[in-house]
Design an enzyme around this catalytic site. Structure first.
Site, PDB file in Angstrom:
ATOM      1  N   LYS A  53      12.527   7.863 -13.834  1.00 44.82           N
ATOM      2  CA  LYS A  53      12.102   9.112 -14.473  1.00 44.82           C
ATOM      3  C   LYS A  53      12.343  10.307 -13.553  1.00 44.82           C
ATOM      4  O   LYS A  53      12.826  11.359 -13.994  1.00 44.82           O
ATOM      5  CB  LYS A  53      10.627   9.024 -14.869  1.00 44.82           C
ATOM      6  CG  LYS A  53      10.370   8.137 -16.089  1.00 44.82           C
ATOM      7  CD  LYS A  53       8.904   8.110 -16.441  1.00 44.82           C
ATOM      8  CE  LYS A  53       8.665   7.288 -17.703  1.00 44.82           C
ATOM      9  NZ  LYS A  53       9.288   7.910 -18.906  1.00 44.82           N
ATOM     10  N   LYS A  78       1.826  -2.644  -1.996  1.00 47.29           N
ATOM     11  CA  LYS A  78       0.912  -3.021  -0.912  1.00 47.29           C
ATOM     12  C   LYS A  78       1.252  -4.419  -0.394  1.00 47.29           C
ATOM     13  O   LYS A  78       1.576  -5.317  -1.183  1.00 47.29           O
ATOM     14  CB  LYS A  78      -0.538  -3.004  -1.414  1.00 47.29           C
ATOM     15  CG  LYS A  78      -1.261  -1.689  -1.202  1.00 47.29           C
ATOM     16  CD  LYS A  78      -2.728  -1.859  -1.500  1.00 47.29           C
ATOM     17  CE  LYS A  78      -3.491  -0.555  -1.277  1.00 47.29           C
ATOM     18  NZ  LYS A  78      -3.363  -0.051   0.093  1.00 47.29           N
ATOM     19  N   ARG A  89     -13.122  -4.904   0.973  1.00 49.39           N
ATOM     20  CA  ARG A  89     -13.862  -3.655   1.145  1.00 49.39           C
ATOM     21  C   ARG A  89     -14.553  -3.223  -0.154  1.00 49.39           C
ATOM     22  O   ARG A  89     -15.684  -2.733  -0.135  1.00 49.39           O
ATOM     23  CB  ARG A  89     -12.917  -2.561   1.635  1.00 49.39           C
ATOM     24  CG  ARG A  89     -13.618  -1.286   2.053  1.00 49.39           C
ATOM     25  CD  ARG A  89     -12.709  -0.381   2.855  1.00 49.39           C
ATOM     26  NE  ARG A  89     -11.584   0.120   2.070  1.00 49.39           N
ATOM     27  CZ  ARG A  89     -10.327  -0.239   2.254  1.00 49.39           C
ATOM     28  NH1 ARG A  89     -10.015  -1.135   3.185  1.00 49.39           N
ATOM     29  NH2 ARG A  89      -9.371   0.281   1.517  1.00 49.39           N
ATOM     30  N   ASP A 105      -3.614   1.649  -6.346  1.00 48.53           N
ATOM     31  CA  ASP A 105      -2.529   2.085  -5.466  1.00 48.53           C
ATOM     32  C   ASP A 105      -1.700   0.913  -4.934  1.00 48.53           C
ATOM     33  O   ASP A 105      -1.110   0.995  -3.860  1.00 48.53           O
ATOM     34  CB  ASP A 105      -3.073   2.913  -4.301  1.00 48.53           C
ATOM     35  CG  ASP A 105      -4.034   2.124  -3.410  1.00 48.53           C
ATOM     36  OD1 ASP A 105      -4.468   1.034  -3.828  1.00 48.53           O
ATOM     37  OD2 ASP A 105      -4.336   2.592  -2.297  1.00 48.53           O
ATOM     38  N   ARG A 110       6.523   7.873  -3.628  1.00 55.33           N
ATOM     39  CA  ARG A 110       6.376   9.152  -2.938  1.00 55.33           C
ATOM     40  C   ARG A 110       7.622   9.993  -3.190  1.00 55.33           C
ATOM     41  O   ARG A 110       8.738   9.561  -2.906  1.00 55.33           O
ATOM     42  CB  ARG A 110       6.175   8.935  -1.442  1.00 55.33           C
ATOM     43  CG  ARG A 110       5.935  10.226  -0.655  1.00 55.33           C
ATOM     44  CD  ARG A 110       5.647   9.898   0.796  1.00 55.33           C
ATOM     45  NE  ARG A 110       4.470   9.042   0.908  1.00 55.33           N
ATOM     46  CZ  ARG A 110       4.254   8.204   1.917  1.00 55.33           C
ATOM     47  NH1 ARG A 110       5.135   8.094   2.889  1.00 55.33           N
ATOM     48  NH2 ARG A 110       3.165   7.466   1.953  1.00 55.33           N
ATOM     49  N   GLU A 172       0.511   4.804  -8.225  1.00 53.99           N
ATOM     50  CA  GLU A 172       0.111   6.023  -7.524  1.00 53.99           C
ATOM     51  C   GLU A 172       1.362   6.814  -7.172  1.00 53.99           C
ATOM     52  O   GLU A 172       2.266   6.297  -6.516  1.00 53.99           O
ATOM     53  CB  GLU A 172      -0.671   5.712  -6.256  1.00 53.99           C
ATOM     54  CG  GLU A 172      -1.118   6.989  -5.532  1.00 53.99           C
ATOM     55  CD  GLU A 172      -1.739   6.731  -4.171  1.00 53.99           C
ATOM     56  OE1 GLU A 172      -2.858   7.202  -3.923  1.00 53.99           O
ATOM     57  OE2 GLU A 172      -1.088   6.059  -3.352  1.00 53.99           O
ATOM     58  N   ALA A 184       2.365  14.273   7.704  1.00 54.75           N
ATOM     59  CA  ALA A 184       1.603  13.075   7.338  1.00 54.75           C
ATOM     60  C   ALA A 184       2.136  11.841   8.052  1.00 54.75           C
ATOM     61  O   ALA A 184       1.366  10.961   8.457  1.00 54.75           O
ATOM     62  CB  ALA A 184       1.657  12.871   5.823  1.00 54.75           C
ATOM     63  N   GLU A 187       0.937  12.062  11.680  1.00 50.69           N
ATOM     64  CA  GLU A 187      -0.517  11.883  11.714  1.00 50.69           C
ATOM     65  C   GLU A 187      -0.877  10.415  11.534  1.00 50.69           C
ATOM     66  O   GLU A 187      -1.795   9.895  12.174  1.00 50.69           O
ATOM     67  CB  GLU A 187      -1.164  12.735  10.619  1.00 50.69           C
ATOM     68  CG  GLU A 187      -2.689  12.828  10.692  1.00 50.69           C
ATOM     69  CD  GLU A 187      -3.397  11.724   9.924  1.00 50.69           C
ATOM     70  OE1 GLU A 187      -4.598  11.507  10.153  1.00 50.69           O
ATOM     71  OE2 GLU A 187      -2.727  11.073   9.084  1.00 50.69           O
TER      72      GLU A 187
END
Length: 238
Positions: A53, A78, A89, A105, A110, A172, A184, A187
């Protein structure tokens, strides 16, 4: 005493080995592995749909406006280790249905854009398509995280078409500029450094925030230059 500990350790290893290599355990793994493999294949298919897309949108803008708003597209699913940690978690059942319902996610796309305006333009174009359902939107560009992180996050549901029919899968989508992605990425690497003294950690937090502000300023200036060149801004100076 040392000999006794050695005997206990060998006994423990023997028990673990027999348990892990037992027919019952192997059958359990094989029985439950296939549903997880199928689930991950659905997410990989959904990634391909989303990527297509965005590539179509990029091609359309290239033909109609002689420019490409997308610099790059990255994707990932993932890892099993990361997925298991998130399951633990969140304290959710270890079932495919529970994972699909509670973790959004697993599949990630990205999109690296040229300018901040391109991010919102592409997001609007994607969400206007009738087979896309928006589940959640987080705008970390207009509302950056305290540490300086900026990106537009969309959790969407998209159909994939399988032999047995249509299936909706969540993906995501993160949209960033080149500057946002550069910040990012660095970081993320610095965040996992170990044993940083407290005084240095405080300095790094302040420095990374300042770098994020510089990055945001650069995005704004570059977009302004583009607008001036395109004749869409009357102000030559910021």
């Amino acid at each position: 005493m040392k000999g006794f500990e050695t005997i206990i350790e060998k006994k423990r290893d023997s028990i673990l080995r027999n348990s892990l290599l037992s027919d019952e355990f192997i059958n359990f793994v094989q029985k439950n592995k296939r549903p997880f493999d199928e689930m991950m294949s659905y997410y990989k298919c959904a990634i391909m749909e989303v990527e297509t897309k965005f590539r179509v949108l990029n091609e359309q803008y290239s033909l109609e406006y002689d420019r490409n708003p997308i610099e790059d597209i990255k994707s990932r699913t993932k890892s099993m280790e990361s997925l298991m940690r998130k399951i633990r978690r969140k304290n959710i059942p270890l079932t495919v249905a529970s994972i699909e319902e509670n973790i959004h996610d697993i599949a990630g796309v990205r999109v690296i854009c040229s300018f901040p305006d391109d991010i919102y333009m592409l997001a609007d174009c994607l969400l206007s398509q009738d087979d896309i359902t928006l589940i959640k939107k987080k705008d970390y560009i207009k509302n950056p995280k305290p540490g300086g992180y900026r990106s537009l996050h969309l959790i969407i549901s998209i159909p994939i078409f399988l032999q047995e029919g249509k299936r909706m899968v969540t993906v995501e989508v993160q949209l960033r500029t080149i500057a946002m992605d550069f910040w990012a990425s660095l970081e993320h690497k610095l965040r996992y450094k170990k044993d940083i003294p407290e005084d240095q950690a405080h300095y790094l937090e302040e420095e990374m925030l300042e770098c994020a502000n510089i990055s945001a300023s650069l995005d704004a200036r570059m977009q302004h230059v583009r607008d001036v060149l395109n004749g869409t801004s009357k102000d030559v100076f910021l």
